[in-house]
Write an enzyme that holds these catalytic residues in place. Structure first.
Site, PDB file in Angstrom:
ATOM      1  N   LYS A 107      13.276  -8.320   1.713  1.00 26.58           N
ATOM      2  CA  LYS A 107      11.743  -8.021   2.407  1.00 26.58           C
ATOM      3  C   LYS A 107      11.809  -8.850   3.685  1.00 26.58           C
ATOM      4  O   LYS A 107      12.789  -9.660   3.655  1.00 26.58           O
ATOM      5  CB  LYS A 107      10.790  -8.760   1.547  1.00 26.58           C
ATOM      6  CG  LYS A 107       9.394  -8.320   1.691  1.00 26.58           C
ATOM      7  CD  LYS A 107       9.120  -6.710   1.096  1.00 26.58           C
ATOM      8  CE  LYS A 107       8.075  -6.221   1.008  1.00 26.58           C
ATOM      9  NZ  LYS A 107       7.680  -5.329  -0.124  1.00 26.58           N
TER      10      LYS A 107
HETATM   11  N1  GLU Z   1       7.322  -1.867   1.366  1.00 28.58           N
HETATM   12  C1  GLU Z   1       7.153  -1.282   0.186  1.00 28.58           C
HETATM   13  C2  GLU Z   1       7.538  -1.725  -1.250  1.00 28.58           C
HETATM   14  O1  GLU Z   1       6.933  -2.968  -1.233  1.00 28.58           O
HETATM   15  C3  GLU Z   1       8.297  -0.007   0.503  1.00 28.58           C
HETATM   16  C4  GLU Z   1       9.796  -0.421   0.682  1.00 28.58           C
HETATM   17  C5  GLU Z   1      10.617   0.549   1.087  1.00 28.58           C
HETATM   18  O2  GLU Z   1      10.204   1.688   0.917  1.00 28.58           O
HETATM   19  O3  GLU Z   1      12.040   0.331   1.151  1.00 28.58           O
HETATM   20  O4  GLU Z   1       7.739  -1.158  -2.086  1.00 28.58           O
END
Ligand code: GLU
Length: 421
Positions: A107
């Protein structure tokens, strides 16, 4: 500031410990999975439109690379901090493992209120942040995506920045891109679609039809608004919605299409000023406690806590957000017989279609939308089925069952690979 009790990373570790205890994971593997593998903090200047320069701080955390390249969004929010990003990265590891896509979790986040910046300031910030974390990124290494406060345009700037550095176009370095540069059909709606599928399927498993289910959605961003719209489409009655401007409630059902049209036309996609006959304004706190069948928290962490869990009236909670329910609240709700479809399953639709986007980009072969939606449905319903069976056979809440499946997969992959050198 979050209190230590509600510190998201502390909560994520607590959830992991619970699963590790039940699985009786060896101490050596437990120690590896309890902490992020890599953390990068970057402090960087951005030129503002008025000619001044301002410093920003951002992070990219890679929790575990055991199952493949790492995957996870980038968040722009004033409350971002390293512990939040660590928690979100760990949750991505479990999420990808649970739906069995070949990624570890990561993240990113920048401490910024994107509403305070102009579009060109946001572009400069995004390109500079992408450059700062570019040492980690790559289609075979770390593939970011949108999260709260970021969107497809920003993904395009990141893709362009990395491509400029490399000297050729690298579409698979990021997902959630606009369609015209290699995005996938169905990606924007994917998280909300997954939430809708979870509501429909869990209602069926609990012996209730979805027709006429009274649904309340906290958050009217990409996830909340899409989920509300798709749920209305299958015959549910969305009676309450909230965003940063407060709650909107109509017992006979809100007009989601009208609300989406309103936010499309208004600044920062907010509902401020929205009115319709019979729509009552309530507070965000009151919204969570409305009399309804299904509650969908689709905003930020720590919304359902020990302070309000007793007053939640929904019998089903489907977590569109990451980490909306604290462990204390989880326990209170579980004891009260509330069914909670946990975040790592309920909001996995986004990363599932991100995986499809990455695969399509690497193959340079693009699928039509029904293909994307069909594959998304098969994967997410299959994962719910696994979780449901484990939950029933062992008498465990869905969250615990989901953690057992996910943590075991990640532990197995790491153990099979062994410790280097
Ligand atoms: N931000 C989204 C999540 O928390 C998507 C992450 C992604 O598609 O890599 O799952």
């Amino acid at each position: 500031m979050t209190s230590d009790r509600n510190n998201p990373f502390r909560i994520a570790q607590q959830q992991f410990d619970m699963a590790a205890d039940i699985l009786d994971l060896p101490e050596s593997i437990r120690a590896v999975l309890r902490v992020p593998q890599r953390e990068l903090t970057v402090n960087f200047p951005v030129k503002l439109d008025d000619g001044n320069t301002r410093m920003f701080t951002g992070y990219r955390v890679q929790h575990n690379l055991g199952r493949g390249p790492v995957k996870g969004g980038i968040r722009y929010h004033p409350d971002v901090d390293i512990d939040e990003v660590r928690a979100l990265a760990m949750w991505m590891t479990w999420k990808c493992a649970l739906v069995n896509i070949p990624y570890g979790g990561a993240k990113g986040g920048v401490i910024v209120d994107p509403k305070q910046l102009s579009l060109s300031e946001l572009e400069r910030l995004t390109r500079r942040f992408a450059t700062e974390i570019s040492i980690l990124l790559g289609p075979e290494k770390d593939i970011p995506a949108p999260d709260m406060g970021t969107n497809a345009q920003m993904m395009a700037w990141i893709m362009d920045t990395i491509s400029m550095h490399r000297g050729y176009t690298v579409p698979a370095v990021i997902t959630g891109k606009p369609i015209n540069i290699g995005g996938s059909l169905g990606r924007v709606e994917a998280t909300g679609r997954g939430v809708m599928l979870m509501v429909r399927d869990i209602a069926r498993r609990l012996g209730r039809g979805h027709d006429g289910l009274r649904v309340v959605v906290q958050g009217f961003g990409n996830v909340g608004s899409t989920a509300a719209y798709l749920l209305e489409e299958i015959g549910c009655k969305v009676i309450g919605i909230s965003d940063a401007t407060g709650g909107y409630y109509r017992p006979s059902g809100l007009d989601i299409t009208a609300m989406r049209t309103f936010t499309d036309r208004h600044s920062f996609r907010l509902l401020e000023g929205y009115s319709d006959p019979g729509v009552e304004r309530i507070s965000g706190e009151e919204l969570l406690e409305l009399d309804c069948d299904v509650l969908i928290p689709a905003a930020v962490e720590n919304q359902i806590t020990e302070l309000n869990a007793d007053r939640i009236k929904a019998s089903i909670i489907v977590e569109g957000a990451n980490g909306p329910t604290t462990p204390d609240a989880d326990q209170i709700l579980t004891e009260r017989g509330v069914t909670i479809v946990p975040d790592i399953l309920a909001n996995a639709g986004g990363v599932i279609v991100s995986y499809f986007e990455w695969v399509q980009g690497l193959q340079e072969f693009f699928w039509d939308e029904s293909d994307v939606n069909g594959k998304l449905e098969r994967i997410i319903i299959g994962a719910l089925d696994d979780v449901w069976k484990m939950s029933r056979s062992r008498g465990l809440p869905l969250r615990t069952a989901a953690y057992l499946l996910a943590v075991q997969r990640v532990a197995d992959a790491n153990q099979t690979r062994g410790v280097y050198p």
